[in-house]
Structure formats: C-alpha cells, structure tokens
Scaffold this motif. Sequence first.
Motif, mmCIF file in Angstrom:
data_model
loop_
_atom_site.group_PDB
_atom_site.id
_atom_site.type_symbol
_atom_site.label_atom_id
_atom_site.label_comp_id
_atom_site.label_asym_id
_atom_site.label_seq_id
_atom_site.Cartn_x
_atom_site.Cartn_y
_atom_site.Cartn_z
ATOM 1 N N ARG A 268 0.839 -1.200 0.000
ATOM 2 C CA ARG A 268 0.000 0.000 0.000
ATOM 3 C C ARG A 268 0.870 1.245 0.000
ATOM 4 N NH1 ARG A 268 -4.633 1.519 4.507
ATOM 5 N NH2 ARG A 268 -5.293 3.484 3.502
ATOM 6 N N LYS A 269 1.952 1.243 0.772
ATOM 7 C CA LYS A 269 2.837 2.390 0.812
ATOM 8 C C LYS A 269 3.490 2.626 -0.544
ATOM 9 C CE LYS A 269 2.618 3.945 5.028
ATOM 10 N NZ LYS A 269 2.221 5.354 5.296
ATOM 11 N N GLN A 270 3.921 1.506 -1.177
ATOM 12 C CA GLN A 270 4.547 1.642 -2.485
ATOM 13 C C GLN A 270 3.547 2.193 -3.507
ATOM 14 O OE1 GLN A 270 6.087 -2.227 -3.371
ATOM 15 N NE2 GLN A 270 7.892 -1.991 -1.998
ATOM 16 N N ARG A 271 2.327 1.745 -3.440
ATOM 17 C CA ARG A 271 1.317 2.218 -4.374
ATOM 18 C C ARG A 271 1.063 3.708 -4.179
ATOM 19 N NH1 ARG A 271 -2.437 -0.783 -2.879
ATOM 20 N NH2 ARG A 271 -1.834 -2.573 -4.172
ATOM 21 N N GLN A 272 1.015 4.112 -2.936
ATOM 22 C CA GLN A 272 0.789 5.534 -2.662
ATOM 23 C C GLN A 272 1.974 6.371 -3.151
ATOM 24 O OE1 GLN A 272 0.105 5.666 1.515
ATOM 25 N NE2 GLN A 272 -2.066 5.039 1.349
ATOM 26 N N ALA A 273 3.192 5.840 -3.000
ATOM 27 C CA ALA A 273 4.370 6.587 -3.436
ATOM 28 C C ALA A 273 4.392 6.723 -4.957
ATOM 29 C CB ALA A 273 5.643 5.884 -2.953
ATOM 30 N N GLY A 274 4.015 5.653 -5.685
ATOM 31 C CA GLY A 274 3.988 5.712 -7.143
ATOM 32 C C GLY A 274 2.952 6.685 -7.646
ATOM 33 N N ALA A 275 1.832 6.708 -7.019
ATOM 34 C CA ALA A 275 0.776 7.636 -7.428
ATOM 35 C C ALA A 275 1.225 9.073 -7.220
ATOM 36 C CB ALA A 275 -0.510 7.345 -6.630
ATOM 37 N N ALA A 276 1.945 9.301 -6.152
ATOM 38 C CA ALA A 276 2.413 10.657 -5.869
ATOM 39 C C ALA A 276 3.458 11.083 -6.889
ATOM 40 C CB ALA A 276 3.005 10.720 -4.457
ATOM 41 N N ALA A 277 4.301 10.162 -7.358
ATOM 42 C CA ALA A 277 5.337 10.512 -8.333
ATOM 43 C C ALA A 277 4.741 10.798 -9.700
ATOM 44 C CB ALA A 277 6.351 9.364 -8.433
ATOM 45 N N GLY A 278 3.702 10.179 -10.102
ATOM 46 C CA GLY A 278 3.110 10.383 -11.424
ATOM 47 C C GLY A 278 2.130 11.521 -11.497
#
Length: 298
Positions: A268-278
């Motif tokens: 979940r943390k990784q998914r949130q981080a990827g969404a923030a980068a894009g």
Amino acid sequence: MMALSWNLQCFRNQWLSLRPLTLVLAVIGFFSVTESVAQISLRGEVGQNVTFHCPYEKQRTINWVYLQRDNEFVNGYHASKNVSDGWENTRLDNKTAVQMFNLKVSHSGNYRCIIEYRHGPLEEKYIHLSVTANYSKPNVTISCDKNHGYSCLVICASQGGYPQRKMRWSGAVTGNTSSQMWKVLNSSEVPDPNTMLFNSSSTASFNCSYGEQRFLSCSVGNVTSELFKVCVPQKPDKKPGDHTMMVAAICAVAVVVIGLLLLLWTCRKQRQAGAAAGAVRPEEVVVLRGINKEEEAS
C-alpha cells in the motif's frame, strides 16, 4: 374321693359366678389408670415458642396453678401472692397458660399442671412436650479415583437435627446388581454435647465398571439432597506433547498473519508513493499552457 370331687365342683361354680364381677373390676381399673396417666401432647421446634394450657373448670375459683417438670417449678399463678421465681424463658398468660420461649432439646419431657380450687382437692393434668429440629439439606461431596479401578466415593452430610435420624440413600441403585454397583461404607449420627442436636452423615462407594449412575439422592428426616450422578464418563487424557504442539501451531499462524499484514502494508505504501510521483503539480500545468500558447502564436 367323693368329698374332693364335690369341693372341686363347688370351687369351679364359685369361680364362674365371680368371673363377671372380676371382669367388671378389671375394666374399671383399666379406665381409672388410663384416665390418671392421660397426657396432653405438645410439640415445638428448637428456637421457637410453645404455650402450655392447663385445663381447668371455668365455673370454679382458682387458688393457684403451678406448672412443674418433675419437682421443678416452671411458672404459675397464685391468687394471694406474686410468683416470680419461674424459668427465665417462660411467662404467665391468663392465669392458666404458660408461654415458653426459645425452645431447646433439653426442654423436652413430662410436665404437670397442679391446680387448687377454692373448694376441693388438688387436681393434676399431664402435658408431654416434644421438641424437634429439622436437619439441614444434605450436602453431597463426590470424589472419584481412576487409578485403582474407576470408582467414586460419595459423602452425604447434614447438621443440626433432632431426634436422631439415619442418613438414607435412594435413586437408581436397586436391582439384581445393586450390591455390586454400590455399598454403604459407614454411617454416623453424632450429637453436639451442648445443643444435643445431631449431625448425620453417610459414605457410599460406587463401582463405575457398571457405567454412569444418575438420579441419586440422600435424605435424613424430611429433607432430601439435590439429585446427583456418579461415574460420569471421563474424557481421554491429553498426551504430554499435545499442549506443546498446539502452542507451536498457534505461534506459526500468528507469524503468518503478521507477515501478511506487513506485506499488505508495504504494498500500500509503495502504491501511494507511485501515485504521488506520477501526479502533475498545478504550477507545471500553468507553464505547459504558456508554452503551448507561444507555439501557437509562432
């Protein structure tokens, strides 16, 4: 010889003639004795109260009335003087009645009402007091031994009763095999030296090789215990390693659950981080729009 025969016949005739008179005298004597020893029965319970009512002739004037046990004065009434040396737990009521409070077993016995009228001889009336006490509800204690042939010992015990009563067993303990199924080991009725009340108990042994036995009870006097059962089938004992294996299994499950939770949290943390980068920031949108307008103008 003839003279002897005549004498015997004469004696027989006289005896037969006297038999009705003898019978009448015997009957009169019986009723006289019965009347003289006739008693009034009075019952009471330990701790309660009773009243002795001395029978008397209401149309006659009483000089005095004394209630006695044997030769001991209990209480009474005297027309010309006060009577104050009676038993402490008694009180005179209406000249011919004596109330007795806080009964004890020791108060049981024979009492006499002695009455003197103004004109006439003394009269005596007899009263017998019986004091009883109810036994407590029997307490049942069960202990079973599986090591030396499965059997159970049952103790039934009751306290504070009078008169002496034996503990009785009842229930599904009858039949052709009852002597093998169970037996009474001992019974006792022990009096308290101070109160004279009895403690009654009994111990019985039950052979569990005949299976479970239900609907059993014990009683003393007029009180009965709760129904109980013995030789209840026992669950097999767990092996020494079963407990360790269970603890290990619980720990393994806990580790797996915790690992899955950590994995889900990481994803979940990784998914949130990827969404923030894009994601495109607002100021970048303004710059892009400006570039597009310049290109269109040229």
